[in-house]
Design a protein around this motif. Structure first.
Motif, PDB file in Angstrom:
ATOM      1  N   PHE A  42       0.838  -1.206   0.059  1.00  0.00           N
ATOM      2  CA  PHE A  42      -0.036  -0.085   0.004  1.00  0.00           C
ATOM      3  C   PHE A  42       0.796   1.179  -0.083  1.00  0.00           C
ATOM      4  CE2 PHE A  42      -2.487   3.359   1.556  1.00  0.00           C
ATOM      5  CZ  PHE A  42      -3.884   3.097   1.217  1.00  0.00           C
ATOM      6  N   GLY A  73      -4.270   0.462  -3.869  1.00  0.00           N
ATOM      7  CA  GLY A  73      -3.898   1.300  -2.914  1.00  0.00           C
ATOM      8  C   GLY A  73      -2.482   2.008  -3.155  1.00  0.00           C
ATOM      9  N   GLU A  75      -0.082   4.842  -5.050  1.00  0.00           N
ATOM     10  CA  GLU A  75      -0.217   6.366  -5.436  1.00  0.00           C
ATOM     11  C   GLU A  75       0.204   6.667  -6.816  1.00  0.00           C
ATOM     12  OE1 GLU A  75       1.756  10.401  -4.028  1.00  0.00           O
ATOM     13  OE2 GLU A  75       2.208   8.771  -2.825  1.00  0.00           O
TER      14      GLU A  75
END
Length: 244
Positions: A42, A73, A75
């Motif tokens: 994540f 999850g 970015e």
């Protein structure tokens, strides 16, 4: 090649550190990336490059790629190569875990990278294992040493006159032709295959239903090419006819 098969003939020059995840459509194969690099968790930072689609009006495949990363999850860092200096690009590469290059035009994309002086910076970062490279379609194709096959694709014809040379990023000694059994790409795929004897490098044709990926990693014992088998798929390696 089966899973984990050692690279042979033409692949011995692969750098011992780089990691490449080359797909027809990463939205259908991203589970394979997680399988091969399980420590990507994540918050993994993805430098998201969409410039190969700059000349297209409908870019639905970019939305699919973006969604695939976001669902994990991870970015997304949207990056427009047209607006970056060399130093800015280096900085972005240093602060990301993955650089993902979406599909579109092969020749437009490689020409843009060269025009901005970013091609060698990107290749060096990959070769030094500073970043993981993932690609969809054209994004997978540009890692080859030679991109002249793309000139036989009708959609690429308009970019041929402004292409000074057909050098790719030079990371692998083969050429990938994605979507090879998708009906809309059959004509262009056949045209590229017809010109195979003119090229010294083999080609990999991938796949049924865009669910085949090629993962390249290596170790001190040698480079490895792995196919992640996510569903019944087709992959064919073809070598050119070389006298002797």
């Amino acid at each position: 090649f089966g899973d984990g098969a050692r690279l042979r003939r033409g692949f011995d020059s692969l750098h011992p550190l780089m990691r490449l995840f080359l797909a027809s459509s990463i939205d259908k194969t991203i589970s394979g990336l997680k399988l091969k690099i399980p420590d990507l968790g994540f918050g993994t930072k993805v430098l998201f490059i969409t410039n190969a689609a700059d000349t297209y009006e409908n870019t639905w495949w970019i939305d699919l790629d973006r969604k695939a990363f976001m669902e994990l999850g991870w970015e997304i860092i949207d990056t427009d190569l047209r607006k970056l200096s060399k130093d800015e690009f280096k900085s972005q590469l240093e602060n990301a875990d993955i650089i993902h290059v979406c599909g579109g035009s092969v020749l437009y994309l490689i020409n843009l990278l060269k025009e901005k002086g970013l091609d060698k910076i990107l290749a060096e970062a990959i070769l030094q294992n500073k970043i993981i490279y993932t690609g969809t379609s054209a994004g997978s194709m540009i890692v080859a040493k030679d991109l002249r096959f793309s000139a036989y694709d009708e959609e690429e014809a308009k970019f041929v006159p402004e292409t000074k040379n057909f050098d790719g990023l030079g990371l692998v000694d083969f050429y990938i032709i994605p979507h090879c059994q998708n009906a809309e790409f059959v004509t262009s795929t056949l045209k590229m295959i017809e010109h195979l004897p003119e090229n010294k490098f083999p080609i990999f044709l991938i796949n049924i239903f865009s669910s085949k990926i090629t993962f390249i990693s290596s170790s001190p014992q040698g480079a490895l090419l792995t196919y992640v088998k996510l569903s019944p798929v087709f992959a064919l390696k073809i070598f050119p006819s070389i006298p002797g």
